[in-house]
Every structure is written in C-alpha cells, then in structure tokens.
Design a protein around this motif. Structure first.
Motif, short mmCIF file in Angstrom:
data_model
loop_
_atom_site.label_atom_id
_atom_site.label_comp_id
_atom_site.label_asym_id
_atom_site.label_seq_id
_atom_site.Cartn_x
_atom_site.Cartn_y
_atom_site.Cartn_z
N GLY A 136 0.84 -1.19 0.00
CA GLY A 136 0.00 0.00 0.00
C GLY A 136 0.88 1.24 0.00
N ARG A 137 0.67 2.12 -0.97
CA ARG A 137 1.43 3.36 -1.06
C ARG A 137 0.52 4.45 -0.48
N ALA A 138 0.88 4.95 0.68
CA ALA A 138 0.05 5.97 1.33
C ALA A 138 0.28 7.33 0.67
N GLY A 139 -0.19 7.44 -0.55
CA GLY A 139 0.00 8.65 -1.34
C GLY A 139 -0.23 8.30 -2.80
N VAL A 140 0.26 9.17 -3.68
CA VAL A 140 -0.03 9.01 -5.12
C VAL A 140 1.08 8.28 -5.86
N ASN A 164 -4.47 13.38 -0.75
CA ASN A 164 -3.48 14.45 -0.60
C ASN A 164 -3.47 15.44 -1.76
N THR A 165 -4.45 15.34 -2.63
CA THR A 165 -4.49 16.21 -3.82
C THR A 165 -4.48 17.69 -3.44
N ILE A 166 -5.36 18.05 -2.53
CA ILE A 166 -5.50 19.47 -2.19
C ILE A 166 -4.23 19.96 -1.49
N ALA A 167 -3.69 19.09 -0.62
CA ALA A 167 -2.46 19.49 0.09
C ALA A 167 -1.35 19.77 -0.92
N ALA A 168 -1.21 18.91 -1.91
CA ALA A 168 -0.14 19.10 -2.90
C ALA A 168 -0.40 20.36 -3.72
N ALA A 169 -1.67 20.58 -4.08
CA ALA A 169 -2.00 21.76 -4.87
C ALA A 169 -1.74 23.03 -4.05
N GLU A 170 -2.13 23.01 -2.79
CA GLU A 170 -1.89 24.18 -1.94
C GLU A 170 -0.40 24.45 -1.78
N HIS A 171 0.37 23.37 -1.68
CA HIS A 171 1.82 23.56 -1.53
C HIS A 171 2.39 24.15 -2.82
N GLY A 172 1.87 23.71 -3.94
CA GLY A 172 2.31 24.27 -5.23
C GLY A 172 2.05 25.76 -5.28
N ILE A 173 0.88 26.18 -4.82
CA ILE A 173 0.54 27.61 -4.82
C ILE A 173 1.41 28.36 -3.80
N LEU A 347 7.29 18.19 1.09
CA LEU A 347 6.22 18.46 2.06
C LEU A 347 4.84 18.54 1.43
N GLY A 348 4.77 18.32 0.10
CA GLY A 348 3.50 18.53 -0.61
C GLY A 348 2.31 17.87 0.05
N ALA A 349 2.48 16.64 0.53
CA ALA A 349 1.35 15.90 1.10
C ALA A 349 1.28 16.06 2.61
N SER A 350 2.21 16.84 3.16
CA SER A 350 2.33 16.85 4.61
C SER A 350 1.49 17.94 5.27
N THR A 351 0.18 17.73 5.26
CA THR A 351 -0.68 18.51 6.15
C THR A 351 -1.36 17.51 7.09
N GLU A 356 -4.04 12.33 7.63
CA GLU A 356 -5.11 11.51 8.22
C GLU A 356 -5.91 10.84 7.10
N GLY A 357 -6.21 11.62 6.06
CA GLY A 357 -7.01 11.10 4.94
C GLY A 357 -6.30 9.98 4.21
N VAL A 358 -5.03 10.21 3.93
CA VAL A 358 -4.24 9.21 3.20
C VAL A 358 -4.14 7.92 4.01
N ALA A 359 -3.92 8.09 5.33
CA ALA A 359 -3.75 6.91 6.19
C ALA A 359 -5.02 6.06 6.17
N ILE A 360 -6.17 6.71 6.26
CA ILE A 360 -7.43 5.95 6.26
C ILE A 360 -7.67 5.33 4.88
#
Ligand SMILES: NC(=O)C1=CN([C@@H]2O[C@H](COP(=O)(O)OP(=O)(O)OC[C@H]3O[C@@H](n4cnc5c(N)ncnc54)[C@H](O)[C@@H]3O)[C@@H](O)[C@H]2O)C=CC1
Ligand SMILES: O=C(O)C(=O)COP(=O)(O)O
Length: 610
Positions: A136-140, A164-173, A347-351, A356-360
C-alpha cells in the motif's frame, strides 16, 4: 518457454488438489465518503488450511479465523489509519529501515505500507518468499515501487490517490507565491539581522501565464487556484480530457507551446520512463527567458544539472522545488544551495488533514485487499468496476472450476499450449468485461499443476511466462441481456485427454459450464451434455446404456462410505452409450476407483477434484 504439462494423473489415490469446499460468496460494498470503492469477492470458509486458502477466488488472501495478518508500516502513517489496521491485523511500525533490514523483515509480513521514502525493489519481493500479498502506497506516486516485480510475484499494489491532492495543490501555490515574492530568501536575510527591501523586489502573478504540466488531480486544482489569483492558465497533458480543462477555463496546448509561452511553469506529471528528465538543456533553451519553475511532482522529471546551468545564466530566473531526484539531496547540492532556488523537503502531502485522509484511504485499501476485495485503487491489477464484479461473481467461481476441471482431463504427458475461451452471451461485446474470468480460468489451469500462487494480479503474466496462448471468443446467445453470460466453454487445444469423451469434434478438450440459480454447473464435457453442480469431487464415466449401472457404481462407493451428493446420466444413444456424472463428498481410495473401472459396461472413467 516450456509448456505446461500436468505432473500427476487426475485419477490417483491422492490427488495433489485438496477438495475445495463450496465457497460462499460475500459481496461487500464499502462506501467511503459516499463513494463505492470496493467489493469483496472472496471465498470464506469456516476452517481453511493454508493450502485451501490458496484455492480461493481472485482474492489475494482469504481471511482465516486462526491467524491475523501482519502489516509492516515502514513510514509514519496517521493514527486513524493505524487504528483501522490494528482492528484487523498485527501492525509492525518500523521506520527508517535500511534496505537489508526491510528484506529481512518482509518474509514475515502479509502487507507493507510505505510513503515515498521506502524503495520497494525487486529484492524486497524476492525476499518476501511469496508471503507479501499487498503493498500500500500511502500517497499518489508509485515510482518507488517496482511494479513489474510486484506483478510477477502476484503482489497487489494499491495507492491512496485522492486524499493528498489538495495538500499538494496548496503547496504548489505556496511555492509559487513564495518564489515570486522571495519570501524564503527575505526571511533568511532578516533572521540574519539584515533589512534588504530593495534586494527582494518580486514579480506579480496577476495577468501572467502559468503552464500546468500534467493536468490531473493536483494540476487541475493548481490551475483552479491560479485562476483565482488572476493568472492566465494553460495546460499540457496528452491524456487529459478537453472538457475537464474547458470546465475550469483552461486551454490545453502542446508541450512546445506550453513551455515557450509561459512566465511560470508548474509540474504535475508522474515520473515515468517518458517523463524522466523531460526538462533538460534543450527544453530549458526553448523557454521564455526568465521563466520561473515550480516542482511538486517528482524531482526526476527535471535534469537537475541542466536546471543549475539554466539558473546560472538566468534562462530560468527562479525555481521552487519540493522534490528531488535523490531524496534527501546531498547537503552540498548546487541546486539546493542556489540563491534563486527555494526548497522544501517533500512536504507537498504533509498537512495534518491530508495525512489523516491518506492513512485511512490506504488502510481501507490494504485491509480490503487482505480480505479478498479488489481495491478500486489497484495499480497493477485490472480495474474491474464494483458493479461488474457484483454481476460476474458466480461466473468467477465457474471460470476457475472449469479451468481446474479442464487441466485434470489432460493426459499426463502432453503439454498445454493453447487455451480458447468461448463466452455465449446476449450482451454487446463492449458490454462484458471478461478479464477477471480469463484470469480465473488461468488460475484454475495453472495453480493445480505448479507451485505458483496465481491470482488476478499475475494471471496474464504467468500464462505468458508459461507459453500459454489464450484466445477469447464471443458467440451471440439469443437470450436476455440482463443475464451477462449464458455459458463459458474452456478448450485446451492440441492436447490428449485421459478421458477420450472429453475431446470435442474439433479435437480440443472441452468443458462448458453455466450458472444456474447462482450455482455453477457443468453442462458439457467434450460432445456430451451433462448437468451437474460443481461441488465436491466428480466422477465421469462413459458406459454402455443399460439398467443397473447407477446401482452398481453406487454400491462400490457405499462400501467405502463415500457419500454421493448428486448424479446425472445423459444418454447419447438409447441402450448404447451414456455419460454418468457422479458428485462425491469424499475422495474415494484408489482401490475403489479401480473397482469402478473394472465394471464391464464402463468404457472409461475419470475422477476429478473441484
Ligand atoms: N510533492 C508531494 O508531496 C506530492 C506529489 N505528488 C505528485 O504529483 C504528481 C501528480 O499527482 P496527481 O495529480 O495526483 O496524479 P494524476 O494521475 O491525477 O495526474 C497526473 C497527470 O499527468 C499526466 N501526464 C502523464 N504523462 C504526462 C506527460 N508526459 N506530459 C504531461 N502530462 C502527463 C496524466 O495524464 C495525468 O493527468 C505525481 O507525480 C505525484 O506523485 C502528488 C501528491 C503529493
Ligand atoms: O503522494 C505522493 O505522490 C507524494 O509525493 C507524497 O509523498 P509522501 O507520502 O509525503 O512521502
């Protein structure tokens, strides 16, 4: 490649096959955030031995009441996901393992959960010695998992592609705006006691063109946000649907146009052999002078040495990087140290929310896979939609049993090279996904005669390795399209059979089955119609059609206390020839089978385990 040759005759005192009790099919929809994600198609047996466990449906492992699976978590995972895992398995959280330590542990694990920091190499799958059933890859990004090796070893790989889509997008911005206004450099300068207002004059975003390279989940969220900042957004993605881009107000353009016309370029494509170092000296040379680049995708899509050269000459004015070819990059990396570059340590996915979402998401996928569900986020297995699986589940059982029957009819010395599968259906060919059925037929054929564990992940690969050519045919059945399949025929071409009656007019071993009232039935052997439910073990006899045959065979079996669960006799020519199919609960001893063979009116017979 050697063709398959059955290693044991089907009639024997001790078949290699353990009798498979009738599995009960459980179909479980597990809605996550009101989305239909997965469905269980697994054989649940009250008590199952390890060998029987391997005889299930397209599952990766059938849950036994006896042993809890072990899940190794090799990188930090959110507590909610760990909780979910603990309810079902023994969870071993072991972070920062060296490759050697991972290989040493893995043979004791049924599943492994990783993020981007663990390299799941071929060596890991080899060291697992067949026990590892799911990664299981906890991410993309799954570029750190050797998918080919996983597939060869029948190991399912699942990821958590949405949380983690939104987290990565927010980090990009965040990187885009921080880069444009020199936030990181100005912060460092002030903390070192300086006040440099003139040095850190930035550039504005409004009205500038941003090229989003890779218009998938993250790319489109970045585009949406950049439009909110007043930017003109274009995108390049050879596979993105134009209507999705149009809906966000983004124009899809060619690679050349994207890189040559934009002021900012944000990377959001996966790392694949095609995208590896796609940004090199040549592409930097085609960009607008003074372009600014953001990368929250993968370091490997950029030739980092070429980027340093482009930064040195000002061809690229600035870069903001979250990801690197080697992570962590060397401390003396010129790229990281470059004054026009700002960096974050992946850190893109690190919120808190994303983790929590990715883990579940990944815990559900891994637990589901260990229970036998086909995960909706499978990366290396056919993605069969839940509703298709639901509909096909009885045919999945039938397909595997037909494969098992067919292979037992092959005479010991001959090898199998060709499998033809014929589906009779009233459905439009485009409206019937047969991949799972094909996989189960291969499983039924290959698994009994090899030491391989075959499942839906590696069935096609295994067949190819074994030199098996598989062809599928559709014949139109004049019936209701509500019923997906009328019958499935399995032909083994160019082989001899130990039961001559199993050979069809075209010279193939042929067995046909149908699902009747949800139960798989055998309906044709060679050219002979039969009608028996596929349960327990089966004795097929060709005999002279005369009174007393049923009684005679029944008595022989009764003497050894072998219970008959069904019997069907099909006459071909009255008073001349009949095919008798007898279902038995127990496996008769060799001596008993010999006695049946000695009944004068019996021309030939074969004992088959289902
Ligand atoms: N920095 C971080 O922590 C994170 C990084 N990522 C990375 O971001 C990237 C995108 O993730 P998602 O949007 O979730 O994936 P996605 O699969 O939804 O989108 C990727 C898009 O790239 C496109 N693509 C493939 N080859 C391309 C090419 N040669 N040129 C242009 N486009 C191409 C695909 O068609 C797809 O639309 C991945 O590399 C992922 O690993 C994702 C989450 C967090
Ligand atoms: O999901 C992705 O692709 C990511 O890059 C996130 O990686 P991480 O789980 O933070 O190591």
């Amino acid at each position: 490649m050697a063709a398959l040759a059955p290693t044991k005759p089907a009639i024997s005192g001790h078949s290699q096959l353990l009798p498979l009790r009738t599995p009960s099919i459980s179909l479980v929809f597990s809605p996550v955030r009101s989305r239909l994600r997965s469905i269980t198609v697994s054989a649940r047996l009250a008590e199952i031995s390890p060998v029987e466990k391997r005889s299930g449906l397209p599952d990766l492992e059938i849950t036994s009441k006896k042993a809890k699976p072990t899940v190794l978590v090799s990188e930090k995972l959110g507590e909610g996901g760990l909780e979910l895992l603990r309810q079902f398995s023994n969870v071993d959280c072991a972070y920062n393992l060296s490759p050697e330590e991972l290989c040493a542990k893995i043979s004791l694990c049924d599943a492994l959960i990783v993020r981007s920091g663990t390299k799941v190499t071929r060596e890991v799958f080899e060291a697992a010695k067949g026990r590892l059933k799911v990664v299981g890859r906890a991410g993309v990004g799954i570029d750190n998992v050797d998918l080919q090796a996983a597939t060869e070893h029948g190991c399912l790989v699942v990821n958590a592609p949405t949380a983690n889509t939104i987290a990565a997008a927010e980090h990009g911005i965040a990187l885009l705006t921080a880069m444009a206004r020199n936030v990181a450099q100005a912060d460092a300068s002030m903390k070192s006691g300086k006040w440099q207002r003139n040095k850190y004059v930035g550039v504005s975003l409004v009205g500038k063109t941003l090229a989003v390279m890779g218009f998938g989940k993250v790319g489109s969220e970045v585009a949406r946000r950049a439009k909110g900042l007043g930017m003109h957004v274009i995108a390049h993605d050879p596979y993105a649907p134009a209507d999705r881009a149009r809906a966000i107000g983004v124009e899809l353009v060619s690679f050349e146009e994207a890189i040559s016309t934009s002021d900012f370029i944000s990377l959001h494509m996966p790392l694949t052999p095609t995208t590896s170092k796609i940004f090199d000296d040549e592409t930097f040379g085609k960009m607008k002078k003074g372009v600014r680049i953001v990368n929250v995708a993968r370091g490997g899509v950029i030739d980092e040495d070429a980027l340093v050269r482009a930064l040195d000459v000002g061809a690229v004015a600035q870069a903001a990087l979250d990801v690197f070819t080697v992570e962590p990059p060397p401390s003396d990396s010129r790229l990281v140290q470059h004054e026009n570059v700002i960096v974050t340590p992946h850190l893109g996915a690190s919120t808190i929310e994303a983790q929590e979402g990715v883990a579940i998401e990944i815990a559900e996928a891994v637990v589901g896979a260990l229970k036998g569900e086909l995960a909706a986020t499978a990366v290396n297995a056919p993605m069969v939609p839940a509703e298709v699986l639901f509909e096909l589940s009885p045919y999945v059982v039938l397909a595997e049993k037909l494969g098992r029957l067919a292979v037992q009819l092959v005479a010991g010395v001959s090898g199998i090279k060709g499998i033809k599968i014929v589906y009779a259906s009233a459905r439009d060919p485009d409206d019937l996904d047969t991949r799972i059925l094909r996989a189960m037929i291969v499983k039924g054929i290959v698994q009994p005669i090899s030491s391989l564990f075959v499942n839906i992940v590696n069935a096609d690969y295994t067949a190819k390795q074994r030199g098996l050519r598989i062809s599928e045919e559709r014949v139109f059945h004049d019936g209701s399209p509500e019923v997906p399949i009328d019958s499935i025929q399995v032909h083994l071409t160019n082989v001899e059979s130990k039961f001559a009656s199993a050979i069809s007019d075209s010279g193939d071993i042929r067995v046909e089955g149908k699902v009747k009232d949800g139960v798989p039935h055998l309906t044709l052997v060679g050219g002979f119609s039969v009608n028996v439910s596929l349960e327990g073990n089966l004795i097929l006899c060709r005999q002279v059609d005369q009174p007393g045959m049923i009684g005679r065979v029944g008595n022989i079996l009764a003497e050894q206390n072998v219970n008959i669960n069904f019997m069907s006799v099909c006459r071909t020519v009255v008073r001349q020839q009949a095919i008798m199919a007898i279902g038995v609960d127990e496996e008769p001893e060799k001596e008993t089978l010999k006695k049946i063979g000695e009944v004068p009116a019996i021309d030939e017979f074969v004992f088959l385990t289902l």
